[in-house]
Design a protein around this motif. Structure first.
Motif, PDB file in Angstrom:
ATOM      1  N   GLU A 190       0.836  -1.199   0.000  1.00 53.35           N
ATOM      2  CA  GLU A 190       0.000   0.000   0.000  1.00 53.35           C
ATOM      3  C   GLU A 190       0.869   1.247   0.000  1.00 53.35           C
ATOM      4  O   GLU A 190       0.484   2.299  -0.516  1.00 53.35           O
ATOM      5  N   VAL A 191       2.055   1.125   0.594  1.00 54.66           N
ATOM      6  CA  VAL A 191       3.042   2.196   0.608  1.00 54.66           C
ATOM      7  C   VAL A 191       4.289   1.696  -0.114  1.00 54.66           C
ATOM      8  O   VAL A 191       4.690   0.539   0.048  1.00 54.66           O
ATOM      9  N   PHE A 213       1.461   7.381   7.368  1.00 55.30           N
ATOM     10  CA  PHE A 213       0.405   7.090   6.407  1.00 55.30           C
ATOM     11  C   PHE A 213      -0.825   6.497   7.093  1.00 55.30           C
ATOM     12  O   PHE A 213      -1.954   6.697   6.642  1.00 55.30           O
ATOM     13  N   ARG A 282       2.415   6.890  -0.738  1.00 51.93           N
ATOM     14  CA  ARG A 282       1.223   6.060  -0.807  1.00 51.93           C
ATOM     15  C   ARG A 282       1.082   5.629  -2.265  1.00 51.93           C
ATOM     16  O   ARG A 282       1.101   6.476  -3.176  1.00 51.93           O
TER      17      ARG A 282
END
Length: 440
Positions: A190-191, A213, A282
């Motif tokens: 996701e990151v 995040f 992100r």
């Protein structure tokens, strides 16, 4: 008469129990040589958190912890270390009222992919990978992108020594931005965190870089602190004594909805946001911003600017960017004078190449850039001129020689690079189009 070249400077970590507390530990940086008498550059931690740097001299017979501890306490007294509540408030998104309770609960960082682009440097890569494999992050994958390889050395290293722990991706088109895009396409996190093959990551690096995040859904990018792993040659000492890659120890939040009052050129002063050796995005934000511009970066005619372009692209897409010194990597600066000359020219070229890329790919930003252009040119000249000054806490020296001072010849190279940057970017775009037409 020129001054003699500087002796190597020991690089260490000093941890205090509090801003005015006793020394908890004193040790060389990861992989670094033992502390010896002479000049010492120390990262000061307060209960593990990076807080400052100091430069001191330890004579034969001195207690290094006593000497450096006194310098560290004096520096922290000058800078006014913040309380835990103030630190947490700085690390939290704007407008949150539930800070204390939520901060005490802790945050689980999102699943993260670390992308390391490399080219024919297997020994350095192995050192970096070893540090990445001992991170305290709970959910991480590591992706190595072998960029335009001439040999099988990187492939052999990753598939043999790091089999089942590191993913290998080959990208034959040269260029750092192309390699980063290839790594991002292969990654599952996701990151997406990016670092270089010439760093050693602090064990808490990835957690500190990615926890923000989880706290702020509007955050698109986080950058962190980069400090020298060694100060063994005049070129390494010179680079670090006049800025290096460090962006300080105070957290910063850059929000396009609330431009910082102390940066009138925002968002075009991307160099103040961070550096490519220590950055995370992100994944959805980076995709929305269009990824890295493949005509920028080391390995292309543009010579650099890939990280700066990505920072501005993400901010221009409406996402916030945060800098935190708690996400720390140790960087092995290039060690020769010619390396430094190349780096100075590349910095200048990358700066104007990224600005050109920004206007080519985001023409709606042209009015904002034109409004800021006069101040921007003055800022660029001041930036190169300031390298001739010794910053507070830096390594002292006289201007105009090839060791501690920043020679005027390097400032001239940087400015020549600025003039070349738009040309280099145009060449890189043309080369990318040719490769695409050839089916590569």
């Amino acid at each position: 008469m020129s001054s003699p070249p500087p002796r190597p400077i020991s690089v260490v970590e000093l941890d205090l129990a509090g801003p005015d507390g006793p020394v908890l530990s004193l040790r060389p940086v990861p992989g670094g040589p033992a502390l010896r008498a002479g000049a010492v550059y120390a990262l000061v931690r307060v209960e593990g958190r990076p807080a400052a740097t100091v430069l001191g001299t330890v004579a034969d017979g001195d207690d290094p912890a006593e000497v450096l501890g006194a310098l560290a306490r004096a520096r922290l007294a000058e800078t006014g270390p913040r309380t835990d509540a103030e630190r947490l408030a700085a690390a939290w998104p704007i407008g949150r009222t539930d800070l204390p309770a939520r901060a005490r609960e802790g945050l689980t960082p999102p699943r993260t992919s670390v992308v390391v682009a490399t080219r024919e440097r297997p020994e350095q890569l192995a050192r970096a990978l070893d540090s990445l494999l001992v991170q305290d992050h709970p959910d991480v994958e590591i992706v190595v992108v072998d960029n335009a390889p001439r040999t099988t050395d990187t492939h052999d290293l990753v598939t043999r020594k790091y089999a089942d722990r590191v993913r290998y991706v080959r990208e034959d088109t040269p260029g750092l931005a192309v390699a980063h895009n290839a790594g991002a396409a292969a990654a599952e996190g996701e990151v997406l965190a990016f670092t270089d093959d010439d760093v050693i990551a602090d064990p808490h690096w990835l957690t500190a870089l990615t926890q923000p995040f989880a706290a702020d859904p509007g955050l698109g990018c986080v950058t962190g602190l980069i400090l020298p792993a060694r100060l063994a040659t005049p070129a390494q000492i010179l680079l670090e004594s006049h800025g290096g890659f460090a962006k300080g120890f105070e957290p910063r939040l850059y929000d396009p909805a609330e431009p910082p009052a102390d940066e009138p050129l925002f968002p075009f002063t991307a160099g103040s946001f961070g550096s490519g050796a220590n950055m995370a995005f992100r994944a959805a934000a980076l995709r929305q911003a269009g990824g890295f511009d493949p005509a920028t970066g080391t390995g292309t005619a543009a010579r650099g600017g890939d990280d700066l372009y990505a920072f501005v692209a993400v901010l221009s897409a409406g996402f916030r960017l945060r800098y935190t010194a708690e996400a720390l990597v140790w960087h092995h600066h290039r060690d020769t004078w010619q390396d430094l000359r190349n780096q100075a020219y590349g910095y200048g070229a990358g700066l104007t190449a990224y600005l050109t890329a920004t206007l080519v790919r985001h023409p709606r930003l042209l009015p904002a850039l034109l409004t800021r252009l006069p101040r921007g040119l003055a800022h660029a000249r001041a930036m190169t001129a300031r390298r001739g000054e010794t910053p507070e806490g830096g390594v002292p020296g006289e201007h105009g020689t090839h060791h501690h001072p920043w020679p005027r010849s390097l400032s001239r190279l940087e400015r020549r690079g600025m003039l070349y940057g738009p040309i280099g970017y145009a060449k890189a775009r043309a080369q990318a189009a040719q490769l695409k037409g050839a089916g590569r």
